[in-house]
Design a protein around this motif. Sequence first.
Motif, PDB file in Angstrom:
ATOM      1  N   ALA A 111       0.843  -1.205   0.000  1.00 38.04           N
ATOM      2  CA  ALA A 111       0.000   0.000   0.000  1.00 38.04           C
ATOM      3  C   ALA A 111       0.873   1.249   0.000  1.00 38.04           C
ATOM      4  O   ALA A 111       0.651   2.197  -0.773  1.00 38.04           O
ATOM      5  CB  ALA A 111      -0.927  -0.015   1.217  1.00 38.04           C
ATOM      6  N   ALA A 112       1.885   1.250   0.851  1.00 38.60           N
ATOM      7  CA  ALA A 112       2.772   2.419   0.948  1.00 38.60           C
ATOM      8  C   ALA A 112       3.484   2.652  -0.371  1.00 38.60           C
ATOM      9  O   ALA A 112       3.644   3.788  -0.840  1.00 38.60           O
ATOM     10  CB  ALA A 112       3.783   2.218   2.078  1.00 38.60           C
ATOM     11  N   LYS A 115       1.127   3.889  -3.208  1.00 32.13           N
ATOM     12  CA  LYS A 115       0.763   5.273  -2.921  1.00 32.13           C
ATOM     13  C   LYS A 115       1.900   6.221  -3.312  1.00 32.13           C
ATOM     14  O   LYS A 115       1.680   7.271  -3.905  1.00 32.13           O
ATOM     15  CB  LYS A 115       0.443   5.404  -1.433  1.00 32.13           C
ATOM     16  CG  LYS A 115      -0.100   6.773  -1.081  1.00 32.13           C
ATOM     17  CD  LYS A 115      -0.645   6.854   0.324  1.00 32.13           C
ATOM     18  CE  LYS A 115      -0.920   8.314   0.686  1.00 32.13           C
ATOM     19  NZ  LYS A 115      -0.855   8.537   2.110  1.00 32.13           N
ATOM     20  N   LYS A 116       3.133   5.845  -2.998  1.00 29.17           N
ATOM     21  CA  LYS A 116       4.269   6.725  -3.273  1.00 29.17           C
ATOM     22  C   LYS A 116       4.627   6.773  -4.761  1.00 29.17           C
ATOM     23  O   LYS A 116       4.928   7.825  -5.297  1.00 29.17           O
ATOM     24  CB  LYS A 116       5.484   6.251  -2.464  1.00 29.17           C
ATOM     25  CG  LYS A 116       6.746   7.090  -2.708  1.00 29.17           C
ATOM     26  CD  LYS A 116       7.817   6.869  -1.650  1.00 29.17           C
ATOM     27  CE  LYS A 116       9.044   7.762  -1.933  1.00 29.17           C
ATOM     28  NZ  LYS A 116      10.157   7.443  -1.044  1.00 29.17           N
ATOM     29  N   GLY A 118       2.888   4.984  -7.554  1.00 23.23           N
ATOM     30  CA  GLY A 118       1.855   4.890  -8.592  1.00 23.23           C
ATOM     31  C   GLY A 118       1.844   3.580  -9.352  1.00 23.23           C
ATOM     32  O   GLY A 118       1.112   3.413 -10.337  1.00 23.23           O
TER      33      GLY A 118
END
Lengths: 294, 294, 294, 294
Positions: A111-112, A115-116, A118
């Motif tokens: 997830a991280a 999110k960072k 793409g």
Amino acid sequence: MPLTLDALNTAPTEAFVASLGAIFEHAPWVAEAAADRRPFGSVEALFEAMREAVVAAPEARRLALLQGHPELAGRSARDGTIAAASIAEQAAAGLDRLSEGEYARFATLNAAYVKKFGFPFILCIKRHGRASLLWQFEARLTSDAARERQTAETEVFRIAAIRLDALVAGEGGLRVTGRLSTHVLDTVTGRPAAGVAVELAELVGPDESVIVARAVTNADGRTDAPLIGGRPVPIAAYELRFHIGEHFRRGGLALPEPAFLDMVPIRFGVAEPEGHYHVPLVASPWSYQTYRGS
Amino acid sequence: MPLTLDALNTAPTEAFVASLGAIFEHAPWVAEAAADRRPFGSVEALFEAMREAVVAAPEARRLALLQGHPELAGRSARDGTIAAASIAEQAAAGLDRLSEGEYARFATLNAAYVKKFGFPFILCIKRHGRASLLWQFEARLTSDAARERQTAETEVFRIAAIRLDALVAGEGGLRVTGRLSTHVLDTVTGRPAAGVAVELAELVGPDESVIVARAVTNADGRTDAPLIGGRPVPIAAYELRFHIGEHFRRGGLALPEPAFLDMVPIRFGVAEPEGHYHVPLVASPWSYQTYRGS
Amino acid sequence: MPLTLDALNTAPTEAFVASLGAIFEHAPWVAEAAADRRPFGSVEALFEAMREAVVAAPEARRLALLQGHPELAGRSARDGTIAAASIAEQAAAGLDRLSEGEYARFATLNAAYVKKFGFPFILCIKRHGRASLLWQFEARLTSDAARERQTAETEVFRIAAIRLDALVAGEGGLRVTGRLSTHVLDTVTGRPAAGVAVELAELVGPDESVIVARAVTNADGRTDAPLIGGRPVPIAAYELRFHIGEHFRRGGLALPEPAFLDMVPIRFGVAEPEGHYHVPLVASPWSYQTYRGS
Amino acid sequence: MPLTLDALNTAPTEAFVASLGAIFEHAPWVAEAAADRRPFGSVEALFEAMREAVVAAPEARRLALLQGHPELAGRSARDGTIAAASIAEQAAAGLDRLSEGEYARFATLNAAYVKKFGFPFILCIKRHGRASLLWQFEARLTSDAARERQTAETEVFRIAAIRLDALVAGEGGLRVTGRLSTHVLDTVTGRPAAGVAVELAELVGPDESVIVARAVTNADGRTDAPLIGGRPVPIAAYELRFHIGEHFRRGGLALPEPAFLDMVPIRFGVAEPEGHYHVPLVASPWSYQTYRGS
């Protein structure tokens, strides 16, 4: 049975794309672009054409290629909705047998990362042991966007090269495999030590190891097949365990109880998955040596 | 502070017996008998006199000497009702920190042994690691009465010799101590490897080990004191762990990640508690050798 | 170009004998006898047929076979009146380049031997270095007639087997060749040591040696061809000389002047001419190891 | 019998100068100057005072000090007209036993050197083997005047330090001595190899060596005294020769004839005369290792 280069060179475009469409994940357009550049004189030339097709593609398509990769140890792997090759690769790395805690850890990292950057975290997992894989994930999360984009694409090419190498027969191939081998010499008799049980363990955590190969040395003191061969040697710490005490007892030597040397562990790290790691044991009942051989 | 032989030779009989009365467990009569044979020219001669006093004693007394020994890991050790030396010896062997399951195991063995032989199981526990101790217990339970009686007495003499050796200063002593030492050589520089962290673990079970010594090598590549010294080296399997990867990195060598050699484990057995086990590591970042040195 | 077994199996008897008549010195009758037993399924079967022809021959013929052999380092070798194969074999052993003193020594030994046994001293000289050859000569002079007769015939069979093996192509052959090989590993880099000059000297006397091979290690740290191969490794003491100092200097290591290791000599004896002697050097600038490998 | 620092500190100036006047060749004024700075707390302090006396001397005197040194291997050494210490030093280096050709070579070098620099070639010959000595001579002839002047003075101080160290007893001394030692381990038995004959040869030319020490290993596998000790280890190439074949035969091992290992030569260079060169042999009948130990 591997395809031949000849067959690929002369196949109708449709058949060519059917054969190589899955080399790049969800991106048969790469094979389509390469089809026009036939014939290829070598597997390297074929791979290079595919690589150039990716590099020449418009930005949106290149990004979509990255985005098309599945999460590592993600839902889709468990649900079976990703490419067959990906499922097999993740299973071989043990990512289908994680504990709930480990799944949770991967879910957080995934997830991280998405999110960072793409796109999902992409790693050629055949080149990594379990500890290395997690370490890579954490390290790359701290990277910057430009460098990470490049790293991700490099990994895409590595994944593709290994798939292509396995699929198409060709002299030399793409040099994407490594080898881990051993050899046991008995310095009391000056002969190869035959019949020595050997185990190869991958050290997956501080106090946790998994046996990844077992063998018994043959008359030449070697194992009939490499302990790891025909594929990359995963980046990891390993321990070779040689049951050398039994060998000397069988040879009639009077050893004390317990013997000075019984099971000899040799612990070593692999950093080049495409390298040849030859790790011999040269031993008497009271001494031994090892080294990276060739 | 150890007693001197001179002091013992010239002491009143009462003081002599007060000093040496506990050398044989609950048997000050041994010291009394030896007192009459003074003066002694060496600790060996003193010990020999004590040994002969036992051998010359009537059968009942010799049997009582055996019967006076405490159970290993028994109630009395926990209750503190046995000789101080025995308490310390059992504690050093870890017998005061057993799990309930282990206590139960010892209790069963103790009961079976006493029933079969008529005296408690006696073992010079300073000469045994935990695995060896249990193994001895089980093996001796299968012995016959005559042989076991002799074995038990041999162990009584071993216990006494170690106690006497620690108590009385004397050139050479009773040769009841051994030594375990190491030495680390760096074959890239041709110099001793200084500052290398070393651990010595005793392997107490198939997957269980206990760190029994830690040290860092000095400028000569040795540890300032032997890893085990001034006492017997317990019969056991050991693993020396050398943190050699850090050493080479400190030396400015460019090593891969992970390094080929990081922590080098050397696993070996000790069968002669009074021997000198010198186990060196001769290493480069890609090779190492060990042997039993001197 | 070697003959094929097929060609020999189907050749007219005359041609068969013409091809193999010189395998046993001055004794075409051996080939004649074997011709009748064709076809042969292997070179071993062919050789066995020839051997059996000798064993089945009448005593006078067997003795004549021995008597037909030339003297070692004798007049006939210098005059060119002996079999061509014998001339070449003696020349390869350096027996055509002896000093007058050495010729005299051989003449004395030859005379004494013929006088005692009634046939010349026969030795398969391809299996012996110069020192071993002389030593054999002197030792066998002290033998008794029956044993020596047997020894001489064994040597006749060895000579014949080597000649046949060289002449006829066949899978596996007669296993009359040995191999002497090496391998140089650099333990500073963990890589094979390439470009290392190596010499192999035969020690022919207490302070005398003759270079019998020179090579430079390739990228794999080995020599492109074995130092001795395709023939027996003569029984002798050898010295391998590795110019390892230059290798480490080329690698940019700062070595003292003189270096601790510059030319590394490894001295070893060969006792089994048909064996494989692999003698590697595993070295850093301050350490090395060797062993009989495989 | 060495002098004590105490005796020197309290002696009349005349006696002090009589004792130390020959430390610097033909230059008792150095001792005179140092006498005034008594008492000295250590031999180092005494030597430092002498060194400072030289450095503080007027140019003419410093030059005269150099000019007062004898030629190496020159007439005066043969005639006995130089300082006693110089005669002994040159004799120890074998310079009194040169061939006429070698004398002529030295004479030519001496003449060229004196002509170029105005003082004789000075070298602390105790720190050099014969090959190194000649090599130094030739190399320094190509030096420039300023650097060579400094080099010559450095050598004067080295000569003086060794003389002073031998003359005066003192804790630690001037650290002008080195050590060459060995140790033989038998890896078949895991014990020191006792009774092994060892020779140390200095390699004085391409095919010429001189035995400089002989010893037999003791029960600990070492020689009772270092092979070279209590003096600098001359800069040279050496060969240690271990008669290890006999050792294994004595131990009852069945070795082939010739044995794989009989006399093991270990060739190494010494570049630091004040260093400790420990060169062990760790051997089985089919393998060995050596390294620079400590």
